[in-house]
Design a protein around this motif. Sequence first.
Motif, short mmCIF file in Angstrom:
data_model
loop_
_atom_site.label_atom_id
_atom_site.label_comp_id
_atom_site.label_asym_id
_atom_site.label_seq_id
_atom_site.Cartn_x
_atom_site.Cartn_y
_atom_site.Cartn_z
N GLU A 1 13.31 70.38 100.49
CA GLU A 1 14.11 69.47 101.31
C GLU A 1 14.11 68.07 100.68
OE1 GLU A 1 13.64 67.24 105.59
OE2 GLU A 1 13.23 69.41 105.53
N THR A 2 15.30 67.50 100.47
CA THR A 2 15.43 66.18 99.86
C THR A 2 16.29 65.29 100.74
OG1 THR A 2 15.27 67.13 97.63
CG2 THR A 2 16.16 64.89 97.81
N GLN A 3 15.73 64.17 101.16
CA GLN A 3 16.48 63.17 101.94
C GLN A 3 17.04 62.14 100.97
OE1 GLN A 3 16.83 62.51 105.60
NE2 GLN A 3 18.34 61.14 104.71
N LEU A 4 18.38 62.12 100.84
CA LEU A 4 19.04 61.15 99.96
C LEU A 4 19.49 59.95 100.78
CD1 LEU A 4 20.30 60.16 97.31
CD2 LEU A 4 22.31 61.56 97.82
N GLN A 5 19.03 58.77 100.40
CA GLN A 5 19.46 57.52 101.04
C GLN A 5 20.31 56.74 100.04
OE1 GLN A 5 16.26 55.27 102.78
NE2 GLN A 5 15.42 57.04 103.88
N GLU B 1 13.48 83.29 89.45
CA GLU B 1 14.07 82.91 88.16
C GLU B 1 15.45 83.52 87.95
OE1 GLU B 1 13.08 83.43 83.39
OE2 GLU B 1 11.47 83.63 84.87
N ARG B 2 15.64 84.76 88.32
CA ARG B 2 16.91 85.45 88.05
C ARG B 2 17.87 85.43 89.24
NH1 ARG B 2 16.80 87.77 83.24
NH2 ARG B 2 14.79 88.16 82.25
N HIS B 3 17.50 84.72 90.29
CA HIS B 3 18.39 84.62 91.45
C HIS B 3 19.41 83.50 91.26
CE1 HIS B 3 15.08 86.93 93.13
NE2 HIS B 3 15.82 87.22 94.19
N SER B 4 20.52 83.64 91.96
CA SER B 4 21.49 82.54 91.99
C SER B 4 20.90 81.39 92.79
CB SER B 4 22.80 83.01 92.65
OG SER B 4 23.42 84.00 91.86
N LYS B 5 21.16 80.17 92.33
CA LYS B 5 20.62 78.97 92.99
C LYS B 5 21.75 78.28 93.75
CE LYS B 5 16.92 79.79 90.48
NZ LYS B 5 17.45 80.68 89.44
N TYR B 6 21.40 77.74 94.92
CA TYR B 6 22.39 77.09 95.78
C TYR B 6 21.91 75.68 96.14
CZ TYR B 6 24.57 81.67 96.39
OH TYR B 6 25.20 82.87 96.17
N PHE B 7 22.88 74.84 96.44
CA PHE B 7 22.57 73.46 96.85
C PHE B 7 23.32 73.21 98.15
CE2 PHE B 7 22.94 68.75 96.38
CZ PHE B 7 21.59 68.47 96.33
N TYR B 8 22.55 72.97 99.22
CA TYR B 8 23.12 72.83 100.55
C TYR B 8 22.93 71.41 101.08
CZ TYR B 8 23.09 77.95 100.74
OH TYR B 8 23.30 79.29 100.48
N LYS B 9 23.81 71.05 102.01
CA LYS B 9 23.63 69.81 102.76
C LYS B 9 23.59 70.14 104.24
CE LYS B 9 25.45 65.16 103.53
NZ LYS B 9 26.53 64.19 103.28
N THR C 1 25.82 57.62 89.26
CA THR C 1 25.56 59.05 89.20
C THR C 1 24.10 59.30 89.51
OG1 THR C 1 27.32 59.43 87.57
CG2 THR C 1 25.57 61.08 87.71
N PHE C 2 23.83 60.25 90.38
CA PHE C 2 22.45 60.52 90.79
C PHE C 2 22.16 62.01 90.62
CE2 PHE C 2 19.00 61.26 93.82
CZ PHE C 2 18.14 60.22 93.46
N THR C 3 20.94 62.32 90.21
CA THR C 3 20.54 63.71 89.96
C THR C 3 19.38 64.08 90.87
OG1 THR C 3 21.22 63.57 87.64
CG2 THR C 3 19.70 65.35 88.24
N ILE C 4 19.51 65.23 91.52
CA ILE C 4 18.44 65.80 92.32
C ILE C 4 17.97 67.08 91.63
CG2 ILE C 4 17.81 66.82 94.55
CD1 ILE C 4 19.88 65.03 95.87
N SER C 5 16.69 67.15 91.31
CA SER C 5 16.13 68.31 90.61
C SER C 5 15.11 69.01 91.49
CB SER C 5 15.47 67.87 89.29
OG SER C 5 16.42 67.29 88.41
N CYS C 6 15.09 70.32 91.41
CA CYS C 6 14.15 71.14 92.19
C CYS C 6 13.51 72.18 91.28
CB CYS C 6 14.87 71.86 93.33
SG CYS C 6 15.76 70.78 94.47
N SER C 7 12.19 72.25 91.32
CA SER C 7 11.49 73.37 90.69
C SER C 7 11.57 74.58 91.61
CB SER C 7 10.04 72.99 90.42
OG SER C 7 9.95 71.86 89.57
N ILE D 1 25.32 64.24 91.14
CA ILE D 1 26.37 63.74 92.03
C ILE D 1 26.94 62.49 91.39
CG2 ILE D 1 26.93 63.01 94.37
CD1 ILE D 1 24.30 64.28 95.30
N SER D 2 28.20 62.54 90.99
CA SER D 2 28.83 61.39 90.34
C SER D 2 29.54 60.52 91.38
CB SER D 2 29.82 61.84 89.27
OG SER D 2 30.87 62.62 89.85
#
Length: 404
Positions: free
Chosen positions: A219-223, A146-154, A134-140, A189-190
């Motif tokens: 932007e996060t590059q996951l290997q 703060e009150r906006h909806s947050k999205y995670f894209y690939k 299981t891996f975690t990607i965190s973004c500040s 991500i499990s």
Amino acid sequence: MKILLIFILHLISGGAAGIDVIGFPGGRVTISCNYDDYGRAKTHICKMKTQTECEYITVIKYEQCNTWIQKDRFDIINDCSRALTVTIRQLSSEDAGTYQCGEVGRWSHQFNLQVIRDPCCLGPRTVFGHLGETFTISCSYPEQFERHSKYFYKLDGHRIPTMIDTTETQRGRFSISDDRSSKVVSVRISDVREDDGGVYYCAVLSGGDSVSYYSLYTETQLQVTEKSTTGTPDSTNTIIVCVCVALLLLLIGGLISPAVCDYEEIKDRKPQSDSKSTPRYAAVQPPTISSDPLNSVYATARHPTVPSDPPNPVYATAQLPTIPSDPLNSVYATAQHPTVPSDPPNLVYATAQLPTIPSDPLNSVYATAQHPTVPSDPPNLVYATVELPTMPSDPPNPVYATVQ
């Protein structure tokens, strides 16, 4: 060659003051210009130079509907039914300004792009995940989101499909949480798989009916790699330490054990059967062991091999150190010996290297004199080098033999 388009803004239907679009250096924004009435005329996206002058970025014909058009860092597509969409990649401060999108004579919208530098969003990064884990990607994110909806894209070519957003908590193997107190959104991500590798973006959705936008700010590059089967540095260090401790204990044991066996108290011996003969003494040079009596004498065992001697003989090497409590000219022998299996444990011997004289008593003690031969004496005569120290307990004129 740049083409300039002149607009009289108040004559264009649907003209508006525009909304603010917020982006970050190195990130990207995707802006949708929404419309209801499409007249199949050319659509465009341009950047305002003055209030009445707009510089074209691109013009899209009807025949190019649903086709991605790339111009430098701009990706544009018109679905010819409800929206003209433009994505600006690798944002920089030079991209800031007012833009206009629309269809000439029918509709147009404006938006003001702001490129803000914030510690939360400082550009791309690379992280590593292992298959099956299981891996975690965190973004500040900045305070204004703060009150906006947050999205995670690939990222998938020109497309950027949504993997999950904060309107839900779980989608397949992806889960999301938003900690507004620390302003951090986290995606777990499990059971990580090989095809999970790629470029991901944390983003927010903002805007209104005419213009809406996604600001992709991190932007996060996951290997994805195989889980390492080798020991971690900590476990390797632990093994090394254990081996070193074991070797040290063995070494200490080897050094201490012989020392315990080699130091034994030896009493001065006198001849047992020949009481009238001259007294002879052999003393050994001792170390100091705090638990032993004050004047205990120790012999250090050593045993060279003499072919003509019995299998396990013990030899004594004479030495003459000075011990303050002993008589002036005492003679010491450093006993060096192996262990004879039939003797009691830790027994110490001092064996004189002498021939046997059949006529002497059984336990006589001899000293081998190292002298030159006197021609007039019998062939095998043995000499003793006499010394005349004074010992209070001996007869007035005793003779002493120096043992070697």
